[in-house]
Design a protein around this motif. Structure first.
Motif, PDB file in Angstrom:
ATOM      1  N   CYS A 210       0.659   8.828  -2.687  1.00 14.83           N
ATOM      2  CA  CYS A 210       0.195   9.942  -1.835  1.00 14.83           C
ATOM      3  C   CYS A 210      -0.374  11.080  -2.675  1.00 14.83           C
ATOM      4  CB  CYS A 210       1.324  10.459  -0.955  1.00 14.83           C
ATOM      5  SG  CYS A 210       2.183   9.189  -0.041  1.00 14.83           S
ATOM      6  N   GLY A 211      -1.134  10.753  -3.693  1.00 11.51           N
ATOM      7  CA  GLY A 211      -1.760  11.764  -4.539  1.00 11.51           C
ATOM      8  C   GLY A 211      -0.851  12.354  -5.608  1.00 11.51           C
ATOM      9  N   LYS A 212       0.453  12.093  -5.519  1.00  7.85           N
ATOM     10  CA  LYS A 212       1.417  12.655  -6.474  1.00  7.85           C
ATOM     11  C   LYS A 212       1.515  11.782  -7.719  1.00  7.85           C
ATOM     12  CE  LYS A 212       2.934  15.746  -3.513  1.00  7.85           C
ATOM     13  NZ  LYS A 212       2.633  17.166  -3.706  1.00  7.85           N
ATOM     14  N   TYR A 213       1.564  12.425  -8.878  1.00  8.11           N
ATOM     15  CA  TYR A 213       1.795  11.697 -10.124  1.00  8.11           C
ATOM     16  C   TYR A 213       3.285  11.419 -10.266  1.00  8.11           C
ATOM     17  CZ  TYR A 213       2.127  10.563 -15.055  1.00  8.11           C
ATOM     18  OH  TYR A 213       2.392   9.942 -16.248  1.00  8.11           O
TER      19      TYR A 213
ATOM     20  N   ASN B  28       4.617   4.667 -14.810  1.00  8.32           N
ATOM     21  CA  ASN B  28       3.931   5.783 -14.163  1.00  8.32           C
ATOM     22  C   ASN B  28       2.914   5.277 -13.157  1.00  8.32           C
ATOM     23  OD1 ASN B  28       1.643   5.112 -15.652  1.00  8.32           O
ATOM     24  ND2 ASN B  28       1.439   7.105 -16.628  1.00  8.32           N
ATOM     25  N   GLY B  29       2.452   6.208 -12.330  1.00  8.96           N
ATOM     26  CA  GLY B  29       1.508   5.816 -11.295  1.00  8.96           C
ATOM     27  C   GLY B  29       1.354   6.911 -10.262  1.00  8.96           C
ATOM     28  N   VAL B  30       0.929   6.492  -9.062  1.00  2.00           N
ATOM     29  CA  VAL B  30       0.572   7.475  -8.041  1.00  2.00           C
ATOM     30  C   VAL B  30       1.095   7.041  -6.673  1.00  2.00           C
ATOM     31  CG1 VAL B  30      -1.698   6.356  -7.708  1.00  2.00           C
ATOM     32  CG2 VAL B  30      -1.393   8.757  -7.035  1.00  2.00           C
TER      33      VAL B  30
ATOM     34  N   GLY C 202       0.801  -1.229   0.000  1.00  2.00           N
ATOM     35  CA  GLY C 202       0.000   0.000   0.000  1.00  2.00           C
ATOM     36  C   GLY C 202       0.830   1.273   0.000  1.00  2.00           C
ATOM     37  N   ILE C 203       2.050   1.204  -0.549  1.00  2.00           N
ATOM     38  CA  ILE C 203       2.945   2.373  -0.543  1.00  2.00           C
ATOM     39  C   ILE C 203       2.745   3.224  -1.798  1.00  2.00           C
ATOM     40  CG2 ILE C 203       5.399   3.053  -0.655  1.00  2.00           C
ATOM     41  CD1 ILE C 203       5.905   0.476   1.113  1.00  2.00           C
ATOM     42  N   ALA C 204       2.531   2.583  -2.928  1.00  2.00           N
ATOM     43  CA  ALA C 204       2.358   3.308  -4.196  1.00  2.00           C
ATOM     44  C   ALA C 204       1.732   2.367  -5.220  1.00  2.00           C
ATOM     45  CB  ALA C 204       3.703   3.816  -4.714  1.00  2.00           C
ATOM     46  N   VAL C 205       1.135   2.949  -6.258  1.00  2.00           N
ATOM     47  CA  VAL C 205       0.576   2.162  -7.363  1.00  2.00           C
ATOM     48  C   VAL C 205       1.310   2.583  -8.632  1.00  2.00           C
ATOM     49  CG1 VAL C 205      -1.512   1.552  -8.653  1.00  2.00           C
ATOM     50  CG2 VAL C 205      -1.674   2.118  -6.211  1.00  2.00           C
TER      51      VAL C 205
ATOM     52  N   ALA D 168       3.236  19.683 -13.342  1.00  2.00           N
ATOM     53  CA  ALA D 168       3.605  19.528 -11.932  1.00  2.00           C
ATOM     54  C   ALA D 168       3.651  18.066 -11.490  1.00  2.00           C
ATOM     55  CB  ALA D 168       2.690  20.336 -11.004  1.00  2.00           C
ATOM     56  N   GLY D 169       3.893  17.157 -12.433  1.00  2.00           N
ATOM     57  CA  GLY D 169       4.112  15.756 -12.079  1.00  2.00           C
ATOM     58  C   GLY D 169       5.560  15.549 -11.665  1.00  2.00           C
TER      59      GLY D 169
ATOM     60  N   GLN E 207      -4.379   5.733  -2.677  1.00  2.00           N
ATOM     61  CA  GLN E 207      -3.204   6.594  -2.861  1.00  2.00           C
ATOM     62  C   GLN E 207      -3.606   8.030  -3.189  1.00  2.00           C
ATOM     63  OE1 GLN E 207      -0.053   6.242  -2.230  1.00  2.00           O
ATOM     64  NE2 GLN E 207      -0.347   4.146  -1.527  1.00  2.00           N
ATOM     65  N   ALA E 208      -4.880   8.363  -2.961  1.00  2.00           N
ATOM     66  CA  ALA E 208      -5.381   9.728  -3.175  1.00  2.00           C
ATOM     67  C   ALA E 208      -5.304  10.169  -4.637  1.00  2.00           C
ATOM     68  CB  ALA E 208      -4.657  10.720  -2.263  1.00  2.00           C
TER      69      ALA E 208
END
Lengths: 202, 202
Positions: free
Chosen positions: A95-98, A91-93, A51-54, A132-133, B131-132
Protein backbone atom coordinates in the motif's frame (compact mmCIF):
# COMPACT_ATOMS: atom_id res chain seq x y z
CA UNK A 1 1.68 -41.72 -1.44
CA UNK A 2 2.99 -38.45 -0.14
CA UNK A 3 4.42 -36.00 -2.63
CA UNK A 4 7.37 -33.78 -1.86
CA UNK A 5 8.72 -30.59 -3.39
CA UNK A 6 12.31 -30.69 -4.74
CA UNK A 7 13.43 -29.08 -1.46
CA UNK A 8 12.05 -32.04 0.48
CA UNK A 9 8.96 -30.27 1.80
CA UNK A 10 5.74 -32.22 1.80
CA UNK A 11 3.19 -31.33 -0.86
CA UNK A 12 -0.26 -30.65 0.58
CA UNK A 13 -3.18 -30.16 -1.83
CA UNK A 14 -5.01 -26.86 -1.45
CA UNK A 15 -8.32 -28.46 -0.50
CA UNK A 16 -6.61 -30.17 2.44
CA UNK A 17 -5.15 -26.81 3.51
CA UNK A 18 -8.61 -25.24 3.46
CA UNK A 19 -10.08 -27.95 5.68
CA UNK A 20 -7.32 -27.58 8.21
CA UNK A 21 -7.58 -23.81 8.58
CA UNK A 22 -9.81 -23.97 11.64
CA UNK A 23 -7.21 -25.86 13.63
CA UNK A 24 -4.39 -23.67 12.41
CA UNK A 25 -3.27 -22.64 15.88
CA UNK A 26 -2.29 -26.16 16.77
CA UNK A 27 0.32 -26.60 14.04
CA UNK A 28 3.51 -27.99 15.44
CA UNK A 29 6.72 -26.53 14.06
CA UNK A 30 8.68 -29.56 15.14
CA UNK A 31 6.39 -31.84 13.15
CA UNK A 32 6.50 -29.66 10.09
CA UNK A 33 10.27 -29.20 10.29
CA UNK A 34 9.95 -25.68 8.90
CA UNK A 35 12.31 -22.88 9.76
CA UNK A 36 11.16 -19.33 10.43
CA UNK A 37 12.70 -18.38 7.09
CA UNK A 38 10.64 -21.03 5.26
CA UNK A 39 7.47 -19.73 6.89
CA UNK A 40 8.23 -16.11 6.06
CA UNK A 41 9.11 -16.98 2.48
CA UNK A 42 5.82 -18.84 2.07
CA UNK A 43 3.97 -15.93 3.66
CA UNK A 44 5.63 -13.54 1.20
CA UNK A 45 4.71 -15.80 -1.72
CA UNK A 46 1.12 -15.75 -0.48
CA UNK A 47 1.16 -11.94 -0.25
CA UNK A 48 2.59 -11.71 -3.77
CA UNK A 49 0.07 -14.15 -5.23
CA UNK A 50 -2.89 -12.46 -3.55
CA UNK A 51 -1.75 -8.93 -4.41
CA UNK A 52 -1.38 -8.01 -0.72
CA UNK A 53 2.29 -6.97 -0.68
CA UNK A 54 5.55 -7.32 -2.62
CA UNK A 55 8.19 -8.43 -0.11
CA UNK A 56 11.31 -10.41 -1.02
CA UNK A 57 14.22 -11.86 0.88
CA UNK A 58 17.47 -10.39 -0.36
CA UNK A 59 20.00 -12.86 -1.76
CA UNK A 60 22.91 -13.77 0.52
CA UNK A 61 25.80 -11.44 -0.30
CA UNK A 62 28.77 -13.34 -1.75
CA UNK A 63 32.30 -12.20 -2.55
CA UNK A 64 33.16 -13.96 -5.80
CA UNK A 65 36.88 -14.65 -6.28
CA UNK A 66 37.11 -17.10 -9.12
CA UNK A 67 34.74 -17.99 -11.97
CA UNK A 68 35.18 -20.68 -14.59
CA UNK A 69 33.65 -20.31 -18.04
CA UNK A 70 33.56 -23.85 -19.44
CA UNK A 71 31.43 -22.59 -22.33
CA UNK A 72 30.17 -19.28 -23.62
CA UNK A 73 26.79 -19.59 -22.00
CA UNK A 74 27.67 -21.06 -18.62
CA UNK A 75 29.66 -19.83 -15.68
CA UNK A 76 30.70 -21.83 -12.61
CA UNK A 77 31.77 -19.99 -9.48
CA UNK A 78 34.78 -21.91 -8.20
CA UNK A 79 35.77 -19.78 -5.22
CA UNK A 80 33.60 -17.41 -3.24
CA UNK A 81 33.04 -16.32 0.35
CA UNK A 82 30.06 -15.28 2.42
CA UNK A 83 29.98 -11.56 3.17
CA UNK A 84 28.26 -9.97 6.13
CA UNK A 85 25.01 -8.36 4.99
CA UNK A 86 24.87 -4.58 5.35
CA UNK A 87 21.09 -4.42 5.52
CA UNK A 88 18.22 -6.48 6.86
CA UNK A 89 17.10 -9.59 4.99
CA UNK A 90 13.60 -8.61 3.88
CA UNK A 91 12.14 -5.53 2.28
CA UNK A 92 9.41 -4.44 -0.05
CA UNK A 93 6.19 -2.50 -0.37
CA UNK A 94 2.60 -2.70 0.80
CA UNK A 95 0.00 0.00 0.00
CA UNK A 96 2.79 2.43 -0.88
CA UNK A 97 4.55 1.89 2.47
CA UNK A 98 8.18 0.80 2.60
CA UNK A 99 8.48 -2.38 4.70
CA UNK A 100 11.87 -3.54 6.06
CA UNK A 101 12.60 -6.28 8.57
CA UNK A 102 14.81 -9.00 9.93
CA UNK A 103 13.63 -12.37 11.27
CA UNK A 104 15.45 -14.35 13.96
CA UNK A 105 14.75 -17.27 16.23
CA UNK A 106 16.09 -18.49 19.56
CA UNK A 107 15.92 -21.69 21.58
CA UNK A 108 15.92 -19.72 24.80
CA UNK A 109 12.61 -19.63 26.67
CA UNK A 110 13.37 -16.60 28.82
CA UNK A 111 15.12 -14.00 26.64
CA UNK A 112 16.20 -13.10 23.12
CA UNK A 113 20.00 -12.75 22.68
CA UNK A 114 21.00 -9.52 20.93
CA UNK A 115 24.01 -11.19 19.25
CA UNK A 116 21.48 -12.30 16.64
CA UNK A 117 21.83 -8.80 15.19
CA UNK A 118 24.88 -7.03 13.76
CA UNK A 119 25.67 -3.41 14.46
CA UNK A 120 25.38 -2.40 10.79
CA UNK A 121 21.90 -3.95 10.69
CA UNK A 122 20.85 -1.75 13.61
CA UNK A 123 22.41 1.23 11.79
CA UNK A 124 20.42 0.31 8.69
CA UNK A 125 17.18 0.06 10.69
CA UNK A 126 17.81 3.50 12.21
CA UNK A 127 18.28 4.98 8.74
CA UNK A 128 15.06 3.36 7.52
CA UNK A 129 13.18 4.86 10.47
CA UNK A 130 14.70 8.30 9.68
CA UNK A 131 13.28 7.91 6.15
CA UNK A 132 9.84 7.14 7.60
CA UNK A 133 9.99 3.50 6.49
CA UNK A 134 8.33 0.75 8.53
CA UNK A 135 11.13 -1.14 10.27
CA UNK A 136 10.73 -4.08 12.64
CA UNK A 137 11.97 -7.51 13.63
CA UNK A 138 10.14 -10.82 13.80
CA UNK A 139 11.37 -12.85 16.77
CA UNK A 140 10.48 -16.50 17.24
CA UNK A 141 10.83 -18.44 20.46
CA UNK A 142 11.11 -21.79 18.76
CA UNK A 143 10.55 -24.06 21.78
CA UNK A 144 7.30 -22.33 22.72
CA UNK A 145 6.36 -21.58 19.11
CA UNK A 146 5.67 -17.95 19.88
CA UNK A 147 6.29 -15.26 17.30
CA UNK A 148 6.47 -11.55 18.09
CA UNK A 149 6.72 -8.47 15.89
CA UNK A 150 8.79 -5.74 17.58
CA UNK A 151 9.05 -2.28 16.07
CA UNK A 152 12.70 -1.30 15.61
CA UNK A 153 12.33 1.75 17.83
CA UNK A 154 12.05 -0.64 20.80
CA UNK A 155 14.96 -2.76 19.62
CA UNK A 156 17.18 0.36 19.52
CA UNK A 157 16.53 0.88 23.23
CA UNK A 158 17.63 -2.65 24.13
CA UNK A 159 20.62 -2.36 21.80
CA UNK A 160 21.74 0.93 23.36
CA UNK A 161 21.31 -0.57 26.83
CA UNK A 162 23.73 -3.36 25.82
CA UNK A 163 26.23 -0.87 24.35
CA UNK A 164 26.06 1.06 27.63
CA UNK A 165 27.14 -2.11 29.45
CA UNK A 166 23.70 -3.55 30.21
CA UNK A 167 22.25 -6.98 29.49
CA UNK A 168 23.04 -8.67 26.19
CA UNK A 169 19.52 -9.89 25.58
CA UNK A 170 15.90 -8.78 25.66
CA UNK A 171 13.87 -10.33 28.48
CA UNK A 172 10.84 -12.32 27.41
CA UNK A 173 8.67 -10.07 29.63
CA UNK A 174 9.98 -7.00 27.80
CA UNK A 175 9.11 -8.56 24.47
CA UNK A 176 5.64 -9.46 25.72
CA UNK A 177 5.16 -5.88 26.91
CA UNK A 178 6.16 -4.00 23.73
CA UNK A 179 5.79 -6.68 21.05
CA UNK A 180 2.82 -7.86 19.04
CA UNK A 181 2.13 -11.59 19.22
CA UNK A 182 1.48 -13.06 15.76
CA UNK A 183 -0.63 -16.20 15.81
CA UNK A 184 0.57 -18.90 13.44
CA UNK A 185 -1.78 -19.66 10.58
CA UNK A 186 -1.71 -21.85 7.52
CA UNK A 187 -2.29 -19.41 4.72
CA UNK A 188 -0.47 -17.13 5.32
CA UNK A 189 1.64 -18.73 8.01
CA UNK A 190 2.90 -15.54 9.70
CA UNK A 191 0.51 -12.72 8.86
CA UNK A 192 2.77 -9.81 9.82
CA UNK A 193 1.08 -7.46 7.32
CA UNK A 194 -2.17 -7.79 9.29
CA UNK A 195 -0.26 -6.83 12.45
CA UNK A 196 1.37 -3.86 10.67
CA UNK A 197 -1.99 -2.64 9.40
CA UNK A 198 -3.27 -2.64 12.98
CA UNK A 199 -0.25 -0.68 14.20
CA UNK A 200 0.12 1.84 11.36
CA UNK A 201 -3.48 2.01 10.08
CA UNK A 202 -2.75 1.69 6.36
CA UNK B 1 50.96 11.38 -6.88
CA UNK B 2 47.48 10.11 -7.59
CA UNK B 3 45.82 7.85 -5.05
CA UNK B 4 43.52 5.03 -6.01
CA UNK B 5 40.90 3.05 -4.13
CA UNK B 6 41.43 -0.74 -3.90
CA UNK B 7 39.01 -1.11 -6.82
CA UNK B 8 41.31 0.99 -9.01
CA UNK B 9 39.19 4.13 -8.90
CA UNK B 10 41.01 7.42 -8.52
CA UNK B 11 40.83 9.06 -5.12
CA UNK B 12 39.75 12.71 -5.30
CA UNK B 13 39.89 14.80 -2.13
CA UNK B 14 36.57 16.37 -1.14
CA UNK B 15 37.79 19.94 -1.52
CA UNK B 16 38.68 19.24 -5.16
CA UNK B 17 35.21 17.81 -5.71
CA UNK B 18 33.61 20.96 -4.31
CA UNK B 19 35.61 23.20 -6.65
CA UNK B 20 34.68 21.13 -9.66
CA UNK B 21 30.95 21.10 -9.03
CA UNK B 22 30.25 24.03 -11.33
CA UNK B 23 31.67 22.23 -14.34
CA UNK B 24 29.99 18.98 -13.44
CA UNK B 25 28.11 18.67 -16.71
CA UNK B 26 31.32 18.21 -18.70
CA UNK B 27 32.47 15.02 -17.01
CA UNK B 28 33.47 12.42 -19.52
CA UNK B 29 32.43 8.86 -18.73
CA UNK B 30 35.07 7.45 -21.03
CA UNK B 31 37.82 9.29 -19.16
CA UNK B 32 36.53 8.19 -15.78
CA UNK B 33 36.02 4.59 -16.89
CA UNK B 34 32.97 4.30 -14.62
CA UNK B 35 30.03 2.05 -15.30
CA UNK B 36 26.43 3.10 -14.74
CA UNK B 37 26.37 0.70 -11.78
CA UNK B 38 29.42 2.40 -10.21
CA UNK B 39 27.76 5.78 -10.57
CA UNK B 40 24.48 4.64 -9.08
CA UNK B 41 26.24 2.93 -6.19
CA UNK B 42 28.16 6.13 -5.43
CA UNK B 43 24.96 8.14 -5.71
CA UNK B 44 23.28 5.77 -3.24
CA UNK B 45 26.24 6.06 -0.84
CA UNK B 46 25.89 9.83 -1.05
CA UNK B 47 22.15 9.63 -0.33
CA UNK B 48 22.82 7.34 2.65
CA UNK B 49 25.60 9.57 4.06
CA UNK B 50 23.54 12.74 3.67
CA UNK B 51 20.35 11.22 5.07
CA UNK B 52 18.49 11.73 1.77
CA UNK B 53 17.45 8.15 1.05
CA UNK B 54 18.26 4.52 1.91
CA UNK B 55 18.67 2.66 -1.39
CA UNK B 56 20.79 -0.45 -1.85
CA UNK B 57 21.67 -2.71 -4.74
CA UNK B 58 20.56 -6.25 -4.05
CA UNK B 59 23.28 -8.90 -4.00
CA UNK B 60 23.54 -11.08 -7.11
CA UNK B 61 21.49 -14.22 -6.52
CA UNK B 62 23.65 -17.34 -6.42
CA UNK B 63 22.74 -21.01 -6.27
CA UNK B 64 25.26 -22.56 -3.91
CA UNK B 65 26.02 -26.23 -4.59
CA UNK B 66 29.13 -27.04 -2.60
CA UNK B 67 30.74 -25.38 0.42
CA UNK B 68 34.01 -26.34 2.10
CA UNK B 69 34.55 -25.73 5.81
CA UNK B 70 38.34 -25.81 6.26
CA UNK B 71 37.90 -24.54 9.82
CA UNK B 72 35.04 -23.84 12.19
CA UNK B 73 34.93 -20.14 11.46
CA UNK B 74 35.48 -20.07 7.70
CA UNK B 75 33.52 -21.32 4.73
CA UNK B 76 34.66 -21.44 1.11
CA UNK B 77 32.07 -21.78 -1.61
CA UNK B 78 33.56 -24.28 -4.09
CA UNK B 79 30.73 -24.59 -6.58
CA UNK B 80 27.95 -22.14 -7.27
CA UNK B 81 25.96 -20.78 -10.20
CA UNK B 82 24.45 -17.44 -11.11
CA UNK B 83 20.66 -17.37 -10.86
CA UNK B 84 18.39 -15.06 -12.78
CA UNK B 85 17.15 -12.30 -10.46
CA UNK B 86 13.39 -12.32 -9.84
CA UNK B 87 13.22 -8.63 -8.97
CA UNK B 88 14.90 -5.40 -9.99
CA UNK B 89 18.40 -4.60 -8.74
CA UNK B 90 17.76 -1.55 -6.56
CA UNK B 91 15.22 -0.73 -3.91
CA UNK B 92 14.80 1.28 -0.75
CA UNK B 93 13.03 4.19 0.86
CA UNK B 94 12.95 7.98 0.65
CA UNK B 95 10.57 10.10 2.75
CA UNK B 96 8.42 7.06 3.46
CA UNK B 97 8.07 6.24 -0.26
CA UNK B 98 9.05 2.82 -1.59
CA UNK B 99 11.57 3.24 -4.43
CA UNK B 100 12.31 0.38 -6.87
CA UNK B 101 14.31 0.47 -10.09
CA UNK B 102 16.56 -1.19 -12.62
CA UNK B 103 19.48 0.51 -14.41
CA UNK B 104 20.66 -0.46 -17.89
CA UNK B 105 22.92 0.96 -20.57
CA UNK B 106 23.22 0.58 -24.32
CA UNK B 107 25.79 1.44 -26.96
CA UNK B 108 23.06 2.16 -29.48
CA UNK B 109 22.49 5.82 -30.31
CA UNK B 110 19.01 5.44 -31.76
CA UNK B 111 17.06 3.04 -29.53
CA UNK B 112 17.09 1.06 -26.30
CA UNK B 113 16.83 -2.74 -26.78
CA UNK B 114 14.17 -4.34 -24.60
CA UNK B 115 16.16 -7.58 -24.23
CA UNK B 116 17.95 -5.72 -21.44
CA UNK B 117 14.95 -6.63 -19.28
CA UNK B 118 13.57 -10.02 -18.32
CA UNK B 119 9.89 -10.83 -18.24
CA UNK B 120 9.88 -11.54 -14.50
CA UNK B 121 11.43 -8.13 -13.89
CA UNK B 122 8.55 -6.50 -15.78
CA UNK B 123 6.13 -8.64 -13.74
CA UNK B 124 7.84 -7.45 -10.57
CA UNK B 125 7.59 -3.80 -11.66
CA UNK B 126 3.87 -4.23 -12.36
CA UNK B 127 3.35 -5.65 -8.88
CA UNK B 128 5.25 -2.75 -7.33
CA UNK B 129 3.05 -0.26 -9.20
CA UNK B 130 -0.07 -2.15 -7.99
CA UNK B 131 1.23 -1.64 -4.43
CA UNK B 132 1.63 2.11 -5.08
CA UNK B 133 5.42 1.90 -5.01
CA UNK B 134 7.57 4.17 -7.18
CA UNK B 135 8.90 2.00 -10.01
CA UNK B 136 11.13 3.16 -12.83
CA UNK B 137 14.19 2.41 -14.96
CA UNK B 138 17.35 4.42 -15.47
CA UNK B 139 18.54 4.10 -19.08
CA UNK B 140 21.95 5.29 -20.19
CA UNK B 141 22.98 5.89 -23.77
CA UNK B 142 26.67 5.40 -23.11
CA UNK B 143 28.08 6.82 -26.35
CA UNK B 144 26.19 10.09 -25.94
CA UNK B 145 26.41 10.07 -22.15
CA UNK B 146 22.71 10.71 -21.78
CA UNK B 147 20.76 9.29 -18.85
CA UNK B 148 16.98 9.09 -18.70
CA UNK B 149 14.58 8.13 -15.95
CA UNK B 150 11.49 6.39 -17.36
CA UNK B 151 8.53 5.56 -15.16
CA UNK B 152 7.68 1.86 -15.42
CA UNK B 153 4.15 2.60 -16.62
CA UNK B 154 5.70 3.77 -19.92
CA UNK B 155 8.01 0.77 -20.10
CA UNK B 156 5.01 -1.57 -19.81
CA UNK B 157 3.57 -0.02 -22.96
CA UNK B 158 6.73 -0.67 -24.98
CA UNK B 159 7.01 -4.17 -23.51
CA UNK B 160 3.42 -5.04 -24.41
CA UNK B 161 3.98 -3.66 -27.93
CA UNK B 162 6.90 -6.10 -28.32
CA UNK B 163 4.86 -9.04 -26.95
CA UNK B 164 2.15 -8.16 -29.47
CA UNK B 165 4.72 -8.55 -32.26
CA UNK B 166 5.95 -4.95 -32.44
CA UNK B 167 9.47 -3.52 -32.26
CA UNK B 168 11.96 -5.04 -29.83
CA UNK B 169 13.33 -1.71 -28.65
CA UNK B 170 12.26 1.74 -27.50
CA UNK B 171 13.03 4.50 -30.00
CA UNK B 172 15.27 7.27 -28.72
CA UNK B 173 12.56 9.81 -29.65
CA UNK B 174 10.04 7.91 -27.54
CA UNK B 175 12.41 7.99 -24.60
CA UNK B 176 12.98 11.71 -25.08
CA UNK B 177 9.23 12.26 -25.17
CA UNK B 178 8.23 10.38 -21.99
CA UNK B 179 11.53 10.23 -20.06
CA UNK B 180 13.21 12.65 -17.70
CA UNK B 181 16.77 13.57 -18.64
CA UNK B 182 19.09 13.41 -15.61
CA UNK B 183 22.12 15.67 -15.90
CA UNK B 184 25.32 14.06 -14.69
CA UNK B 185 26.82 15.63 -11.59
CA UNK B 186 29.71 14.92 -9.32
CA UNK B 187 28.10 14.65 -5.93
CA UNK B 188 25.74 12.93 -6.41
CA UNK B 189 26.54 11.66 -9.88
CA UNK B 190 23.04 10.67 -10.97
CA UNK B 191 20.55 12.60 -8.86
CA UNK B 192 17.47 10.51 -9.59
CA UNK B 193 15.87 11.35 -6.23
CA UNK B 194 15.70 15.01 -7.31
CA UNK B 195 13.95 13.90 -10.51
CA UNK B 196 11.52 11.71 -8.54
CA UNK B 197 10.71 14.56 -6.16
CA UNK B 198 9.80 16.70 -9.18
CA UNK B 199 7.56 13.99 -10.60
CA UNK B 200 5.87 12.76 -7.42
CA UNK B 201 6.06 15.91 -5.25
CA UNK B 202 7.32 14.28 -2.05
Amino acid sequence: MSLRYPNGKMYTPNNMLAKETNKSKNISYSKRGMTLEDDINETNEYYLREGIAVIHKKPTPIQIVNVDYPSRSSAVIKEAYFKQPSTTDYNGVCCGKYIDFEAKETKSRTSFPLHNFHEHQITHMKKVVEQAGISFVILRFSLDEEIFLIESQHLFGYWDRMIAGGRKSIKKEEIEAVGHLISIGLNPRIDYIKTLKNIYHF
